[in-house]
Design a protein around this motif. Structure first.
Motif, PDB file in Angstrom:
ATOM      1  N   GLU A 138      12.013   2.460  -2.937  1.00 40.25           N
ATOM      2  CA  GLU A 138      12.081   1.002  -2.824  1.00 40.25           C
ATOM      3  C   GLU A 138      10.706   0.365  -2.935  1.00 40.25           C
ATOM      4  N   CYS A 139       9.677   1.090  -2.533  1.00 39.50           N
ATOM      5  CA  CYS A 139       8.324   0.536  -2.568  1.00 39.50           C
ATOM      6  C   CYS A 139       7.311   1.657  -2.745  1.00 39.50           C
ATOM      7  N   TYR A 140       6.348   1.438  -3.628  1.00 43.28           N
ATOM      8  CA  TYR A 140       5.242   2.359  -3.850  1.00 43.28           C
ATOM      9  C   TYR A 140       3.946   1.641  -3.467  1.00 43.28           C
ATOM     10  N   VAL A 141       3.056   2.375  -2.831  1.00 47.49           N
ATOM     11  CA  VAL A 141       1.751   1.804  -2.490  1.00 47.49           C
ATOM     12  C   VAL A 141       0.688   2.538  -3.292  1.00 47.49           C
ATOM     13  N   PHE A 142      -0.027   1.793  -4.128  1.00 45.83           N
ATOM     14  CA  PHE A 142      -1.117   2.357  -4.935  1.00 45.83           C
ATOM     15  C   PHE A 142      -2.421   1.704  -4.487  1.00 45.83           C
ATOM     16  N   ASN A 143      -3.396   2.524  -4.107  1.00 42.20           N
ATOM     17  CA  ASN A 143      -4.689   1.972  -3.728  1.00 42.20           C
ATOM     18  C   ASN A 143      -5.798   2.966  -4.066  1.00 42.20           C
ATOM     19  N   ASP A 144      -7.015   2.493  -3.987  1.00 37.98           N
ATOM     20  CA  ASP A 144      -8.196   3.320  -4.218  1.00 37.98           C
ATOM     21  C   ASP A 144      -9.150   3.056  -3.063  1.00 37.98           C
ATOM     22  N   GLU A 145      -9.163   3.958  -2.092  1.00 36.75           N
ATOM     23  CA  GLU A 145      -9.960   3.749  -0.890  1.00 36.75           C
ATOM     24  C   GLU A 145     -11.459   3.776  -1.170  1.00 36.75           C
ATOM     25  N   ASP A 146     -11.856   4.398  -2.273  1.00 37.60           N
ATOM     26  CA  ASP A 146     -13.284   4.517  -2.581  1.00 37.60           C
ATOM     27  C   ASP A 146     -13.813   3.383  -3.438  1.00 37.60           C
ATOM     28  N   ASN A 147     -12.945   2.482  -3.873  1.00 32.76           N
ATOM     29  CA  ASN A 147     -13.368   1.407  -4.765  1.00 32.76           C
ATOM     30  C   ASN A 147     -12.851   0.080  -4.233  1.00 32.76           C
ATOM     31  N   ASP A 148     -13.740  -0.702  -3.634  1.00 33.04           N
ATOM     32  CA  ASP A 148     -13.339  -1.984  -3.056  1.00 33.04           C
ATOM     33  C   ASP A 148     -12.922  -2.995  -4.107  1.00 33.04           C
ATOM     34  N   SER A 149     -13.322  -2.802  -5.372  1.00 36.94           N
ATOM     35  CA  SER A 149     -12.972  -3.763  -6.416  1.00 36.94           C
ATOM     36  C   SER A 149     -11.523  -3.611  -6.881  1.00 36.94           C
ATOM     37  N   CYS A 150     -10.876  -2.528  -6.478  1.00 43.03           N
ATOM     38  CA  CYS A 150      -9.480  -2.292  -6.861  1.00 43.03           C
ATOM     39  C   CYS A 150      -8.547  -2.940  -5.848  1.00 43.03           C
ATOM     40  N   PRO A 151      -7.623  -3.744  -6.286  1.00 47.13           N
ATOM     41  CA  PRO A 151      -6.641  -4.291  -5.340  1.00 47.13           C
ATOM     42  C   PRO A 151      -5.650  -3.218  -4.915  1.00 47.13           C
ATOM     43  N   THR A 152      -5.072  -3.397  -3.764  1.00 51.49           N
ATOM     44  CA  THR A 152      -3.947  -2.561  -3.352  1.00 51.49           C
ATOM     45  C   THR A 152      -2.682  -3.136  -3.984  1.00 51.49           C
ATOM     46  N   VAL A 153      -1.889  -2.279  -4.603  1.00 47.83           N
ATOM     47  CA  VAL A 153      -0.675  -2.720  -5.288  1.00 47.83           C
ATOM     48  C   VAL A 153       0.535  -2.160  -4.558  1.00 47.83           C
ATOM     49  N   LEU A 154       1.390  -3.043  -4.072  1.00 47.19           N
ATOM     50  CA  LEU A 154       2.677  -2.648  -3.500  1.00 47.19           C
ATOM     51  C   LEU A 154       3.741  -2.954  -4.541  1.00 47.19           C
ATOM     52  N   HIS A 155       4.297  -1.901  -5.099  1.00 45.96           N
ATOM     53  CA  HIS A 155       5.196  -2.045  -6.248  1.00 45.96           C
ATOM     54  C   HIS A 155       6.646  -1.896  -5.806  1.00 45.96           C
ATOM     55  N   PHE A 156       7.426  -2.952  -6.022  1.00 40.71           N
ATOM     56  CA  PHE A 156       8.844  -2.978  -5.659  1.00 40.71           C
ATOM     57  C   PHE A 156       9.690  -2.928  -6.927  1.00 40.71           C
ATOM     58  N   PRO A 157      10.207  -1.766  -7.294  1.00 40.58           N
ATOM     59  CA  PRO A 157      11.114  -1.704  -8.447  1.00 40.58           C
ATOM     60  C   PRO A 157      12.506  -2.183  -8.062  1.00 40.58           C
ATOM     61  N   LEU A 158      13.296  -2.465  -9.070  1.00 39.69           N
ATOM     62  CA  LEU A 158      14.664  -2.916  -8.844  1.00 39.69           C
ATOM     63  C   LEU A 158      15.561  -1.676  -8.754  1.00 39.69           C
ATOM     64  N   VAL A 159      15.712  -1.149  -7.524  1.00 42.82           N
ATOM     65  CA  VAL A 159      16.499   0.076  -7.323  1.00 42.82           C
ATOM     66  C   VAL A 159      17.477  -0.137  -6.168  1.00 42.82           C
ATOM     67  N   ASN A 160      18.500   0.660  -6.169  1.00 38.77           N
ATOM     68  CA  ASN A 160      19.493   0.627  -5.095  1.00 38.77           C
ATOM     69  C   ASN A 160      19.494   1.986  -4.406  1.00 38.77           C
ATOM     70  N   ASP A 161      18.757   2.081  -3.289  1.00 42.14           N
ATOM     71  CA  ASP A 161      18.619   3.358  -2.598  1.00 42.14           C
ATOM     72  C   ASP A 161      19.319   3.290  -1.231  1.00 42.14           C
ATOM     73  N   THR A 162      18.588   2.990  -0.184  1.00 48.60           N
ATOM     74  CA  THR A 162      19.183   2.981   1.162  1.00 48.60           C
ATOM     75  C   THR A 162      20.101   1.780   1.373  1.00 48.60           C
ATOM     76  N   PHE A 163      20.026   0.803   0.486  1.00 51.64           N
ATOM     77  CA  PHE A 163      20.908  -0.358   0.596  1.00 51.64           C
ATOM     78  C   PHE A 163      22.378   0.046   0.513  1.00 51.64           C
ATOM     79  N   GLN A 164      22.646   1.181  -0.104  1.00 47.43           N
ATOM     80  CA  GLN A 164      24.031   1.639  -0.229  1.00 47.43           C
ATOM     81  C   GLN A 164      24.641   1.953   1.137  1.00 47.43           C
ATOM     82  N   LYS A 165      23.793   2.332   2.111  1.00 46.50           N
ATOM     83  CA  LYS A 165      24.291   2.699   3.435  1.00 46.50           C
ATOM     84  C   LYS A 165      23.937   1.669   4.512  1.00 46.50           C
TER      85      LYS A 165
END
Length: 848
Positions: free
Chosen positions: A735-762
């Motif tokens: 449901e969500c991926y977190v991409f970051n680069d702890e060694d590079n402050d110029s890189c933003p942290t990206v929280l990526h929300f794809p359109l998926v149906n996972d735990t919503f089924q339950k």
């Protein structure tokens, strides 16, 4: 030729309130005018394309930055060793990138001439006050060569300053005024016109009627004005033409020396002089008297040159920062206030995906609002279908401060109704009338504009009078995030999107091309510019026309289609790539340090290959917009400018004659042709984005856009976190991926929300299991071939609409802690960076 609207009126552009020489990385540089002398000497061992006969060769010379017509040598018939020894002169600018193209043709009688090759040569290779003879190697197998001599000298008393941002150069513009006294008209018994033209001017040509009639007393018929570059030199061409009926051929009077035109070199005239009287010979009539005068134009530009943010966006950020700081303190439960640089910049990035993207973005923004996080967001970037959400929301200046349920219900009403009425006879008449009005307003109308009107009908069911600049009211007090809309500029013919694309961003404040650091006021989009000045003001387009442009899914060519469906970008290279190679000899490479651009040889493709290329790359349905870079030139060191290099991503970027400043029009299309995401504006260094909440509305490949963006940014040297996924992660989407680069402050942290149906089924809510009776509500098909959310479906059932809302809101709420963790980390980074900056400032002060 016809009389150009606005003739007889000197430049009266709409000057903006920003001084381009203060801030914005704009400088004034010392510049000179040069005279370039080119002597085409001879060629050796030319085989041509004819098998039986020897070639009949001539050479064409084109230097677009000199404002000269294409020049050509005489034809040397039936010879493999043609000798010309012809000399040509060009006036050029010292701070401009001057690339001379030498093209050899084999002349044919009765058929089109055969193009043998073109040599692209950087004039920066020529030292001042020296004769340089270049022997261009055309074909090593047959020892084909072209010998050309170059000489470059400074034109005396031509020193001046020019405005530049390191990528674009704006020379001095002047206005030529040509006036014909009224009494001259009495000398002509027949209907006659004075035909005037200035090569390289904004107006191009004017016709002044000379035969007295009901309209001949109007001043606009007696005066013509031409705007052009003072530095590069050009000529006024004048001739008197007798006009018959519309079905007759117009012919020019012939002077005693056999010439049809009077030619006046304009570089010999000073703007300080009074009017100059000239006489234009007329066959069998008394010479026509006219007065010409050069007038200086304002130095202040209407195109903002620079890579910084505009003043209005900076003011907005100051206001928005206070609201974001207070909200972050509340949601993160901080003890101390966040101030100044301690406040991180959070952005929402939304992909395209038709009304699926539109619906989902409504839902995600509603979810952020319910979690109290919407006021933490500074920017919302959107592309294609997601722009349909933001353009509607920003009609309300306080949309993010009001409950979004009403806006969602309104969208649902339009999404669930039938769209048949959008193609009724009355609607078709409305579309036709609206397009006619747009054409009268100065727009180059196309199917893209019709698509925008159809979208307006499907999404609103009524005429929407709002414009993009109207959204400034929603930013006045920093009460909403700043919306950014993304498109790409492409070539209309012969070039695929993969080989050439330029990011173009739209905000309520400005429209600009990131690579060139050139921006215009949003109110002036659709208007005509020349040399950085607003020449013809046209009404700003209604928002529906921009929606059609941003979601222009009809400008695809076959290569684009292949790439979008297979993600293979090399299959068609054999068919569509031109034969271009570096032919610099060692002596040129030694001198190239100042010129930098390689000498290239272009070999035309065969007739079959050229036909295939046209079929594969031409865009049968596209749109054109006025090019606001027209009349500006590329700086001699443009490709060394760091900001240009960041966005330089195609082979054409090393061939300045093919780039946008020399194009008449822009061709703006859906950014999804390359990457179905709107990341680029958020990666602008000056925006300093710390966290990007990425909403991906792609059905089948929900990680593709973020991976493509990562690969693109890695290649371009743009700060972006590494996207590394295991095979298991690729098979089973989270449901969500977190991409970051702890060694590079110029890189933003990206929280990526794809359109998926996972735990919503339950789970119907985070932590709340569904009952057996509610299990069917979790069955939302966002992957199957029969999904109701496919791209071309513009009508949802109420249940499908509601399920998509609940799924996307659940996925967001179920990962709230990941968002809060990213925000906490961003605050900590900001504080650490701020402390470090203060320490450095203190140490520097102690040293001084």
């Amino acid at each position: 030729m016809s009389h150009t609207p606005g003739a007889g009126r000197l430049y009266s552009g709409h000057n903006t309130n920003c001084d381009l020489r203060v801030g914005y990385l704009v400088e004034e540089e010392e510049a000179f005018n040069y005279e370039l002398t080119v002597k085409v000497i001879k060629a050796q061992n030319i085989h041509g394309t004819d098998v039986v006969t020897k070639p009949d060769c001539y050479v064409c010379l084109w230097l677009p930055t000199s404002l000269s017509d294409r020049k050509r040598t005489k034809t040397v018939w039936n010879s493999r060793e043609p000798v010309w020894n012809e000399i040509f002169h060009f006036r050029i600018h010292s701070q401009v990138k001057n690339i001379l193209e030498l093209s050899m043709f084999d002349e044919d009688v009765g058929t089109s001439d055969d193009h043998l090759f073109t040599v692209s040569y950087d004039v920066g290779n020529v030292p001042l006050n020296e004769n340089v003879v270049e022997n261009f190697s055309l074909n090593k197998e047959f020892q084909e060569k072209l010998q050309v001599e170059f000489t470059l000298v400074v034109i005396p008393e031509s020193q001046k300053k020019v405005t530049t941002n390191g990528v674009l150069v704006c020379p001095e513009m002047v206005a030529l005024q040509v006036e014909v006294p009224k009494q001259n008209k009495a000398f002509f018994k027949n209907k006659t016109e004075l035909a005037l033209s200035v090569q390289g001017s904004f107006e191009g040509s004017h016709n002044i009627p000379l035969q007295p009639d009901s309209t001949s007393q109007l001043n606009s018929h007696e005066t013509a004005v031409f705007h052009f570059s003072r530095d590069l030199g050009t000529e006024l061409n004048a001739s008197v033409c007798r006009v018959y009926s519309p079905f007759d051929v117009t012919f020019s009077s012939e002077t005693e020396n056999g010439s049809n035109e009077t030619v006046i070199p304009l570089n010999l005239i000073s703007p300080m002089e009074n009017e100059i009287n000239v006489q234009i010979p007329v066959k069998e009539e008394k010479p026509l008297d006219a007065q010409i005068r050069l007038n200086e134009c304002p130095e202040k530009l209407d195109v903002r040159l620079g890579f910084d943010l505009c003043d209005k966006e900076k003011i907005f950020l100051q206001k928005r920062q206070r609201l974001v700081g207070n909200t972050l303190k509340k949601v993160l439960q901080l003890e101390e206030d966040l101030v100044g640089e301690e406040i991180p910049v959070v952005a929402v990035m939304a992909t395209g995906g038709g009304v699926r993207a539109m619906t989902s973005l409504y839902s995600h923004l509603y979810g952020l609002q319910n979690m109290g996080l919407l006021d933490c967001v500074t920017y919302i970037a959107s592309a294609s279908g997601s722009t349909w959400t933001t353009t509607k929301l920003y009609e309300d200046p306080n949309w993010s401060q009001n409950n979004l349920s009403e806006a969602i219900n309104n969208a649902k009403k339009h999404m669930t109704r039938s769209k048949i009425n959008c193609f009724s006879v009355s609607k078709l008449k409305y579309y036709r009338k609206a397009l006619q009005q747009a054409a009268q307003d100065g727009q180059k109308t196309s199917f893209t504009d019709l698509w925008g009107l159809i979208l307006e009908s499907m999404l609103n069911n009524k005429k929407n009078e709002s414009k993009l600049s109207d959204q400034q009211a929603a930013l006045e007090n920093g009460q909403n995030p700043l919306p950014i809309y993304l498109a790409i500029n492409v070539k209309q013919n012969k070039i695929s999107t993969l080989d050439f694309k330029e990011w173009c961003e739209f905000t309520p404040y400005e429209v600009g091309l990131l690579k060139y650091g050139a921006f215009i006021r949003t109110e002036d989009f659709w208007s005509e510019f020349f040399m950085g000045r607003l020449m013809k003001k046209h009404p700003e387009p209604r928002i529906c026309f921009l929606q059609g442009l941003w979601g222009n899914v009809f400008s695809l060519n076959l290569v684009d289609t292949w790439y979008l469906t297979t993600q293979v970008d090399t299959f068609w290279d054999t068919w569509i790539k031109d034969g271009i190679k570096d032919i610099d000899e060692e002596n040129i490479r030694v001198r190239r340090e100042s010129a930098r651009t390689k000498t290239s040889l272009f070999t035309p493709a065969s007739t079959l290959s050229d036909f295939c290329k046209g079929v594969l790359t031409n865009r049968p349905i596209d749109g054109e917009q006025h090019n606001f870079l027209r009349g500006l030139y590329l700086h001699k060191d443009y490709d060394q400018q760091p900001q240009f290099s960041i966005w330089k991503d195609s082979s054409l970027d090393t061939f300045p004659n093919t780039l946008t400043p020399l194009a008449d029009n822009l061709c703006l299309v859906d950014a999804g042709y390359f990457i179905n995401a709107s990341f680029p504006p958020l990666l602008h260094q000056e925006r300093k984005v710390d966290v990007i909440i990425s909403f991906d509305y792609t059905l089948d490949t929900p990680l593709q856009a973020v991976e493509q963006t990562c690969n693109y940014c890695t290649t371009q040297g743009i700060g972006f976190p590494k996207v590394s996924l295991s095979e298991e992660e690729r098979k089973t989407h989270k449901e969500c991926y977190v991409f970051n680069d702890e060694d590079n402050d110029s890189c933003p942290t990206v929280l990526h929300f794809p359109l998926v149906n996972d735990t919503f089924q339950k789970f119907k809510e985070p932590g709340v299991l569904r009952s057996p009776e509610e299990m069917s509500d979790g069955d939302v098909d966002v992957t199957g071939a029969f999904s109701p959310y496919f791209l071309t479906n513009f009508t949802y059932s109420e249940s499908d609409f509601d399920r998509l809302l609940k799924l996307t809101q659940y996925n967001l709420a179920n990962n709230k802690e990941l968002i809060l963790d990213a925000l906490r980390t961003a605050v900590q980074r900001r504080k650490a960076r701020n402390r470090s900056s203060k320490i450095h400032q203190t140490q520097a002060q102690k040293k001084t």
